[in-house]
Design a protein around this motif. Structure first.
Motif, PDB file in Angstrom:
ATOM      1  N   VAL A 128      -8.866  -4.647  -1.256  1.00  0.00           N
ATOM      2  CA  VAL A 128      -8.536  -3.824  -0.099  1.00  0.00           C
ATOM      3  C   VAL A 128      -7.031  -3.637   0.046  1.00  0.00           C
ATOM      4  CG1 VAL A 128      -8.623  -3.741   2.427  1.00  0.00           C
ATOM      5  CG2 VAL A 128     -10.631  -4.437   1.134  1.00  0.00           C
ATOM      6  N   ILE A 129      -6.265  -4.713  -0.077  1.00  0.00           N
ATOM      7  CA  ILE A 129      -4.833  -4.661   0.208  1.00  0.00           C
ATOM      8  C   ILE A 129      -4.050  -4.018  -0.930  1.00  0.00           C
ATOM      9  CG2 ILE A 129      -2.797  -6.107   0.586  1.00  0.00           C
ATOM     10  CD1 ILE A 129      -4.620  -7.992   2.146  1.00  0.00           C
ATOM     11  N   TYR A 130      -4.392  -4.317  -2.181  1.00  0.00           N
ATOM     12  CA  TYR A 130      -3.606  -3.797  -3.301  1.00  0.00           C
ATOM     13  C   TYR A 130      -3.608  -2.271  -3.378  1.00  0.00           C
ATOM     14  CZ  TYR A 130      -1.903  -2.831  -7.953  1.00  0.00           C
ATOM     15  OH  TYR A 130      -1.208  -2.325  -8.998  1.00  0.00           O
ATOM     16  N   PRO A 131      -4.760  -1.596  -3.278  1.00  0.00           N
ATOM     17  CA  PRO A 131      -4.705  -0.128  -3.315  1.00  0.00           C
ATOM     18  C   PRO A 131      -3.923   0.471  -2.139  1.00  0.00           C
ATOM     19  CG  PRO A 131      -6.924  -0.872  -3.742  1.00  0.00           C
ATOM     20  CD  PRO A 131      -6.147  -2.075  -3.319  1.00  0.00           C
ATOM     21  N   ALA A 132      -4.036  -0.143  -0.968  1.00  0.00           N
ATOM     22  CA  ALA A 132      -3.288   0.361   0.180  1.00  0.00           C
ATOM     23  C   ALA A 132      -1.787   0.182  -0.047  1.00  0.00           C
ATOM     24  CB  ALA A 132      -3.725  -0.380   1.448  1.00  0.00           C
ATOM     25  N   PHE A 133      -1.381  -0.962  -0.564  1.00  0.00           N
ATOM     26  CA  PHE A 133       0.032  -1.209  -0.839  1.00  0.00           C
ATOM     27  C   PHE A 133       0.549  -0.265  -1.923  1.00  0.00           C
ATOM     28  CE2 PHE A 133       3.325  -3.434  -3.313  1.00  0.00           C
ATOM     29  CZ  PHE A 133       4.294  -3.541  -2.332  1.00  0.00           C
ATOM     30  N   ALA A 134      -0.263  -0.033  -2.960  1.00  0.00           N
ATOM     31  CA  ALA A 134       0.147   0.860  -4.041  1.00  0.00           C
ATOM     32  C   ALA A 134       0.290   2.297  -3.541  1.00  0.00           C
ATOM     33  CB  ALA A 134      -0.857   0.792  -5.183  1.00  0.00           C
ATOM     34  N   THR A 135      -0.587   2.720  -2.652  1.00  0.00           N
ATOM     35  CA  THR A 135      -0.498   4.068  -2.086  1.00  0.00           C
ATOM     36  C   THR A 135       0.771   4.233  -1.265  1.00  0.00           C
ATOM     37  OG1 THR A 135      -2.906   4.202  -2.017  1.00  0.00           O
ATOM     38  CG2 THR A 135      -1.686   5.738  -0.624  1.00  0.00           C
ATOM     39  N   ILE A 136       1.063   3.270  -0.429  1.00  0.00           N
ATOM     40  CA  ILE A 136       2.275   3.336   0.397  1.00  0.00           C
ATOM     41  C   ILE A 136       3.518   3.305  -0.484  1.00  0.00           C
ATOM     42  CG2 ILE A 136       3.623   2.090   2.132  1.00  0.00           C
ATOM     43  CD1 ILE A 136       0.925   1.263   3.374  1.00  0.00           C
ATOM     44  N   ALA A 137       3.518   2.469  -1.511  1.00  0.00           N
ATOM     45  CA  ALA A 137       4.669   2.389  -2.413  1.00  0.00           C
ATOM     46  C   ALA A 137       4.878   3.710  -3.147  1.00  0.00           C
ATOM     47  CB  ALA A 137       4.467   1.253  -3.414  1.00  0.00           C
ATOM     48  N   ALA A 138       3.788   4.378  -3.551  1.00  0.00           N
ATOM     49  CA  ALA A 138       3.908   5.658  -4.240  1.00  0.00           C
ATOM     50  C   ALA A 138       4.448   6.736  -3.297  1.00  0.00           C
ATOM     51  CB  ALA A 138       2.552   6.076  -4.795  1.00  0.00           C
ATOM     52  N   ILE A 139       4.023   6.720  -2.041  1.00  0.00           N
ATOM     53  CA  ILE A 139       4.515   7.704  -1.070  1.00  0.00           C
ATOM     54  C   ILE A 139       5.993   7.482  -0.793  1.00  0.00           C
ATOM     55  CG2 ILE A 139       4.321   8.413   1.341  1.00  0.00           C
ATOM     56  CD1 ILE A 139       1.297   7.909   1.085  1.00  0.00           C
ATOM     57  N   VAL A 140       6.404   6.238  -0.682  1.00  0.00           N
ATOM     58  CA  VAL A 140       7.811   5.942  -0.405  1.00  0.00           C
ATOM     59  C   VAL A 140       8.679   6.237  -1.622  1.00  0.00           C
ATOM     60  CG1 VAL A 140       9.412   4.045   0.081  1.00  0.00           C
ATOM     61  CG2 VAL A 140       7.291   4.254   1.380  1.00  0.00           C
ATOM     62  N   ALA A 141       8.194   5.918  -2.830  1.00  0.00           N
ATOM     63  CA  ALA A 141       9.002   6.104  -4.029  1.00  0.00           C
ATOM     64  C   ALA A 141       9.032   7.559  -4.488  1.00  0.00           C
ATOM     65  CB  ALA A 141       8.437   5.240  -5.160  1.00  0.00           C
ATOM     66  N   GLY A 142       8.081   8.368  -4.071  1.00  0.00           N
ATOM     67  CA  GLY A 142       8.022   9.763  -4.491  1.00  0.00           C
ATOM     68  C   GLY A 142       9.272  10.564  -4.218  1.00  0.00           C
ATOM     69  N   PRO A 143       9.772  10.593  -2.993  1.00  0.00           N
ATOM     70  CA  PRO A 143      11.000  11.349  -2.711  1.00  0.00           C
ATOM     71  C   PRO A 143      12.222  10.846  -3.484  1.00  0.00           C
ATOM     72  CG  PRO A 143       9.843  10.874  -0.669  1.00  0.00           C
ATOM     73  CD  PRO A 143       9.153  10.112  -1.755  1.00  0.00           C
ATOM     74  N   PHE A 144      12.295   9.537  -3.688  1.00  0.00           N
ATOM     75  CA  PHE A 144      13.435   9.010  -4.448  1.00  0.00           C
ATOM     76  C   PHE A 144      13.376   9.455  -5.902  1.00  0.00           C
ATOM     77  CE2 PHE A 144      13.129   5.870  -0.973  1.00  0.00           C
ATOM     78  CZ  PHE A 144      14.400   6.010  -0.459  1.00  0.00           C
ATOM     79  N   LEU A 145      12.177   9.433  -6.472  1.00  0.00           N
ATOM     80  CA  LEU A 145      12.037   9.856  -7.862  1.00  0.00           C
ATOM     81  C   LEU A 145      12.235  11.375  -8.004  1.00  0.00           C
ATOM     82  CD1 LEU A 145       8.997   7.670  -8.938  1.00  0.00           C
ATOM     83  CD2 LEU A 145      11.399   7.345  -9.496  1.00  0.00           C
ATOM     84  N   ALA A 146      11.805  12.137  -7.021  1.00  0.00           N
ATOM     85  CA  ALA A 146      12.001  13.576  -7.062  1.00  0.00           C
ATOM     86  C   ALA A 146      13.479  13.930  -6.898  1.00  0.00           C
ATOM     87  CB  ALA A 146      11.180  14.246  -5.972  1.00  0.00           C
ATOM     88  N   GLY A 147      14.176  13.183  -6.092  1.00  0.00           N
ATOM     89  CA  GLY A 147      15.602  13.431  -5.885  1.00  0.00           C
ATOM     90  C   GLY A 147      16.434  13.007  -7.075  1.00  0.00           C
TER      91      GLY A 147
END
Length: 50
Positions: free
Chosen positions: A27-46
Motif C-alpha cells: 500500500v505505502i510503496y506505490p503511493a510513495f512512488a507516485t508522489i515522488a514521480a509527481i514531485v520529480a517530474g517538473p525538476f526533470l522537465a526543467g
C-alpha cells in the motif's frame, strides 16, 4: 500429524507481523512512488532546458 509427504497445517488465528509488513509495503510503496514521480517530474522537465 502430517505424514512424510504431507504439509503440516499451520493453525493461525489472526494476521501475523509478516502479513502486516507485506500489506503496508503493497500500500505505502506505490503511493510513495507516485508522489515522488509527481514531485520529480517538473525538476526533470526543467533540466532539459525547455
Amino acid at each position: 500429524m502430517a505424514g512424510p509427504f504431507e504439509v503440516a497445517s499451520d493453525k493461525r488465528t489472526g494476521p501475523t507481523m509478516r502479513d502486516a509488513l507485506l500489506t503496508s509495503l503493497l500500500v505505502i510503496y506505490p503511493a510513495f512512488a507516485t508522489i515522488a514521480a509527481i514531485v520529480a517530474g517538473p525538476f526533470l522537465a526543467g533540466a532539459g532546458g525547455a
